[in-house]
Write an enzyme that holds these catalytic residues in place. Structure first.
Site, PDB file in Angstrom:
ATOM      1  N   LYS A   1      44.313  34.791  44.253  1.00 29.87           N
ATOM      2  CA  LYS A   1      44.966  33.548  44.663  1.00 29.87           C
ATOM      3  C   LYS A   1      44.141  32.365  44.188  1.00 29.87           C
ATOM      4  O   LYS A   1      42.916  32.440  44.117  1.00 29.87           O
ATOM      5  CB  LYS A   1      45.095  33.479  46.187  1.00 29.87           C
TER       6      LYS A   1
ATOM      7  N   ALA B   1      35.304  37.712  39.644  1.00 27.18           N
ATOM      8  CA  ALA B   1      35.062  39.145  39.491  1.00 27.18           C
ATOM      9  C   ALA B   1      35.780  39.949  40.574  1.00 27.18           C
ATOM     10  O   ALA B   1      35.890  39.527  41.722  1.00 27.18           O
ATOM     11  CB  ALA B   1      33.561  39.419  39.542  1.00 27.18           C
TER      12      ALA B   1
ATOM     13  N   HIS C   1      55.969  52.187  35.998  1.00 31.41           N
ATOM     14  CA  HIS C   1      56.768  53.405  36.138  1.00 31.41           C
ATOM     15  C   HIS C   1      57.722  53.229  37.310  1.00 31.41           C
ATOM     16  O   HIS C   1      57.446  52.476  38.238  1.00 31.41           O
ATOM     17  CB  HIS C   1      55.856  54.611  36.363  1.00 31.41           C
TER      18      HIS C   1
END
Length: 185
Positions: free
Chosen positions: A179, A159, A114
């Site tokens: 990363k 995770a 948006h």
């Protein structure tokens, strides 16, 4: 002149409340509700609903419920894909999920964006950027994949990661922002 649907899929600014888009979302949510209400042993019914819900679904695709899907038609899945519980996909434009992909619980894939400008955002303007997940990828639990990201072949995403940039093939990556921590080949 392009329709809102054509603009959305192309990644251009579009009006989110366009009647055609609203109707597609209603139909998608009805299919999602039906999918989420299937019984655990109704594998054939689930497989048929997956093929109705998504643009393309390969062989041996297993998706645990519940799921939440924005459009569905913009998502292409390869073969041997396993998607665990609580999967969310906002596929305003193209999402490609390769072959041999494992997606852990609570993974969210967002192509939608948006405007930062408040006045534009108040007009319910949106735009999107495609996401590509390569072959032989494992995405760990609770990951968020952001718009415009490509995850290369043979990648493991740890995770809880928030993937904001491309991840090159054959690497292990994790963190927020995600990363590369290790190259595998």
């Amino acid at each position: 002149m392009k329709s809102a649907l054509e603009k959305m899929i192309a990644g251009e600014e579009y009006w989110i409340n366009d009647p055609e888009l609203v109707e597609i979302r209603f139909k998608t949510r009805e299919l999602v509700d039906e999918f989420n209400e299937t019984k655990p042993r109704e594998a054939e019914k689930k497989a048929a609903l997956q093929k109705q819900l998504f643009g393309e679904v390969g062989d041996e695709v297993h998706i645990e419920k519940p799921i939440r899907v924005d459009y569905g038609m913009n998502t292409k899945m390869g073969s041997n894909v396993f998607i665990n519980f609580n999967f969310v996909i906002l596929d305003c434009c193209k999402v490609t999920i390769g072959n041999n992909v494992f997606i852990a619980p609570n993974v969210q894939i967002y192509t939608a964006m948006h405007p930062l400008d408040l006045d534009e955002r108040k007009k319910h303007i949106g735009f999107a950027a495609p996401i590509t997940i390569g072959n032989d990828v494992w995405i760990g639990g609770g990951c968020i994949i952001m718009p415009g990201v490509t995850i290369g072949d043979g990648v493991t995403i740890g995770a809880g990661s928030v993937v904001t940039k491309d991840i090159p093939a054959n690497s292990v990556a994790f963190g927020s922002p995600c990363k590369v921590q290790k190259k595998l080949k």
